[in-house]
Design a protein around this motif. Structure first.
Motif, PDB file in Angstrom:
ATOM      1  N   GLU A  51      27.486  62.262  57.438  1.00  0.00           N
ATOM      2  CA  GLU A  51      28.347  62.483  56.384  1.00  0.00           C
ATOM      3  C   GLU A  51      29.640  63.363  56.945  1.00  0.00           C
ATOM      4  N   ASP A  52      29.218  64.375  57.779  1.00  0.00           N
ATOM      5  CA  ASP A  52      30.197  65.323  58.286  1.00  0.00           C
ATOM      6  C   ASP A  52      31.211  64.506  59.252  1.00  0.00           C
ATOM      7  N   ALA A  53      30.695  63.635  59.992  1.00  0.00           N
ATOM      8  CA  ALA A  53      31.331  62.663  61.013  1.00  0.00           C
ATOM      9  C   ALA A  53      32.201  61.857  60.379  1.00  0.00           C
ATOM     10  N   LEU A  54      31.773  61.275  59.200  1.00  0.00           N
ATOM     11  CA  LEU A  54      32.661  60.379  58.524  1.00  0.00           C
ATOM     12  C   LEU A  54      33.731  60.889  57.875  1.00  0.00           C
ATOM     13  N   LEU A  55      33.747  62.213  57.348  1.00  0.00           N
ATOM     14  CA  LEU A  55      34.718  63.008  56.860  1.00  0.00           C
ATOM     15  C   LEU A  55      35.894  63.417  57.939  1.00  0.00           C
ATOM     16  N   LYS A  56      35.323  63.764  59.098  1.00  0.00           N
ATOM     17  CA  LYS A  56      36.203  63.986  60.230  1.00  0.00           C
ATOM     18  C   LYS A  56      36.791  62.600  60.619  1.00  0.00           C
ATOM     19  N   LEU A  57      36.286  61.603  60.763  1.00  0.00           N
ATOM     20  CA  LEU A  57      36.820  60.252  61.050  1.00  0.00           C
ATOM     21  C   LEU A  57      37.925  59.946  59.933  1.00  0.00           C
ATOM     22  N   ASP A  58      37.670  60.010  58.913  1.00  0.00           N
ATOM     23  CA  ASP A  58      38.514  59.686  57.758  1.00  0.00           C
ATOM     24  C   ASP A  58      39.725  60.395  57.817  1.00  0.00           C
ATOM     25  N   VAL A  59      39.726  61.848  57.920  1.00  0.00           N
ATOM     26  CA  VAL A  59      40.776  62.683  58.118  1.00  0.00           C
ATOM     27  C   VAL A  59      41.756  62.362  59.223  1.00  0.00           C
ATOM     28  N   SER A 149      44.218  51.862  63.157  1.00  0.00           N
ATOM     29  CA  SER A 149      44.881  51.984  62.104  1.00  0.00           C
ATOM     30  C   SER A 149      45.152  50.972  61.175  1.00  0.00           C
ATOM     31  N   ASP A 150      45.117  49.755  61.621  1.00  0.00           N
ATOM     32  CA  ASP A 150      45.074  48.469  60.821  1.00  0.00           C
ATOM     33  C   ASP A 150      43.557  48.061  60.386  1.00  0.00           C
ATOM     34  N   GLY A 151      42.648  48.360  61.200  1.00  0.00           N
ATOM     35  CA  GLY A 151      41.313  48.176  60.774  1.00  0.00           C
ATOM     36  C   GLY A 151      40.900  49.162  59.629  1.00  0.00           C
ATOM     37  N   TYR A 152      41.332  50.185  59.530  1.00  0.00           N
ATOM     38  CA  TYR A 152      41.155  51.235  58.279  1.00  0.00           C
ATOM     39  C   TYR A 152      41.928  50.764  57.285  1.00  0.00           C
ATOM     40  N   ARG A 153      42.973  50.275  57.449  1.00  0.00           N
ATOM     41  CA  ARG A 153      43.693  50.048  56.282  1.00  0.00           C
ATOM     42  C   ARG A 153      43.391  48.676  55.518  1.00  0.00           C
ATOM     43  N   ASN A 154      43.000  47.726  56.441  1.00  0.00           N
ATOM     44  CA  ASN A 154      42.631  46.594  55.835  1.00  0.00           C
ATOM     45  C   ASN A 154      41.122  46.245  55.905  1.00  0.00           C
ATOM     46  N   TYR A 155      40.421  46.990  56.327  1.00  0.00           N
ATOM     47  CA  TYR A 155      38.984  46.736  56.212  1.00  0.00           C
ATOM     48  C   TYR A 155      38.094  47.672  56.057  1.00  0.00           C
ATOM     49  N   TRP A 156      37.813  48.676  57.089  1.00  0.00           N
ATOM     50  CA  TRP A 156      36.749  49.461  56.699  1.00  0.00           C
ATOM     51  C   TRP A 156      36.815  50.772  56.160  1.00  0.00           C
ATOM     52  N   ARG A 157      38.106  51.027  55.669  1.00  0.00           N
ATOM     53  CA  ARG A 157      38.427  52.148  54.736  1.00  0.00           C
ATOM     54  C   ARG A 157      37.373  51.768  53.335  1.00  0.00           C
ATOM     55  N   GLN A 158      37.372  50.800  52.959  1.00  0.00           N
ATOM     56  CA  GLN A 158      36.571  50.564  51.770  1.00  0.00           C
ATOM     57  C   GLN A 158      34.753  50.939  52.068  1.00  0.00           C
ATOM     58  N   HIS A 159      34.591  50.369  53.373  1.00  0.00           N
ATOM     59  CA  HIS A 159      33.159  50.767  53.656  1.00  0.00           C
ATOM     60  C   HIS A 159      33.134  52.360  53.921  1.00  0.00           C
ATOM     61  N   LEU A 160      34.087  52.851  54.485  1.00  0.00           N
ATOM     62  CA  LEU A 160      33.990  54.406  54.683  1.00  0.00           C
ATOM     63  C   LEU A 160      33.966  55.157  53.253  1.00  0.00           C
ATOM     64  N   ASN A 161      34.494  54.783  52.294  1.00  0.00           N
ATOM     65  CA  ASN A 161      34.637  55.296  50.948  1.00  0.00           C
ATOM     66  C   ASN A 161      33.103  55.042  50.356  1.00  0.00           C
ATOM     67  N   GLU A 162      32.639  54.034  50.439  1.00  0.00           N
ATOM     68  CA  GLU A 162      31.356  53.476  49.949  1.00  0.00           C
ATOM     69  C   GLU A 162      30.243  54.339  50.530  1.00  0.00           C
ATOM     70  N   ALA A 163      30.087  54.377  51.782  1.00  0.00           N
ATOM     71  CA  ALA A 163      29.277  55.436  52.628  1.00  0.00           C
ATOM     72  C   ALA A 163      29.378  56.705  52.233  1.00  0.00           C
ATOM     73  N   ARG A 164      30.374  57.176  52.207  1.00  0.00           N
ATOM     74  CA  ARG A 164      30.678  58.775  51.600  1.00  0.00           C
ATOM     75  C   ARG A 164      30.242  58.829  50.247  1.00  0.00           C
ATOM     76  N   LYS A 165      30.303  57.971  49.472  1.00  0.00           N
ATOM     77  CA  LYS A 165      29.744  58.305  48.093  1.00  0.00           C
ATOM     78  C   LYS A 165      28.133  58.077  48.229  1.00  0.00           C
ATOM     79  N   ARG A 166      27.623  57.008  48.698  1.00  0.00           N
ATOM     80  CA  ARG A 166      26.295  56.872  48.940  1.00  0.00           C
ATOM     81  C   ARG A 166      25.605  58.211  49.582  1.00  0.00           C
TER      82      ARG A 166
END
Length: 174
Positions: A51-59, A149-166
């Protein structure tokens, strides 16, 4: 420095002091190492560190993506390897994948929790792809900056948000 021992304000300051690409590379390395080494005997501690690593990665990646122009994104064709990794995580995280929010919780109306094992796997492969590019100093279309940058915007940002919620749901359900 161990990220799980640093509070959020310090973490953000440390990230802000680094070059955006370097900050994402460090966050990507930390996240990939965690996914590669699931701590089943200390799963609660491991989940908190993820969870901490995902926050750091997201920022870090949001900061990087804000400086990079938009490009189309090409998803890698590594489906067999992704599936094997997913199955490995699923063995450890299966009870958490089935966890639902309490009906009285404000989280209950949000159905976009996704499957934790799947989300962590997809983030891992996209972040790892950028990390390999970063380490080989690839340029142009295959540069780490574009992949992240492109992967985050177009693909894995949604996965990151869902993982953080879970992960928040898991933490709240104690």
């Amino acid at each position: 420095m161990i990220w799980s021992q640093v509070d959020f304000t310090e973490r953000k300051t440390v990230i802000d002091e680094k070059e955006p690409l370097e900050a994402v590379a460090e966050a990507a390395h930390d996240y990939c190492r965690l996914i590669e080494h699931v701590r089943t005997n200390r799963l609660d501690e491991w989940l908190k560190r993820v969870e901490d690593a995902l926050l750091k990665l997201d920022v870090a990646v949001r900061r990087l993506a804000s400086r990079e122009p938009y490009h189309a994104y090409k998803l890698a064709h590594d489906l067999d390897e992704r599936f094997e990794s997913y199955l490995r995580l699923k063995r450890h995280l299966d009870p958490y994948d089935e966890l639902s929010p309490d009906p009285d919780s404000p989280l209950y109306d949000d159905l976009s929790f996704g499957n934790l094992s799947e989300n962590l796997t997809d983030i891992y492969f996209e972040v790892k792809r950028g990390l390999m590019s970063y380490e080989t100093k690839a340029r142009g279309e295959w540069s780490a900056q574009r992949i992240w940058s492109d992967g985050y915007r177009n693909y894995w940002r949604q996965h990151l948000n869902e993982a953080r919620k879970r992960l928040s749901l898991i933490r709240l359900s104690g």
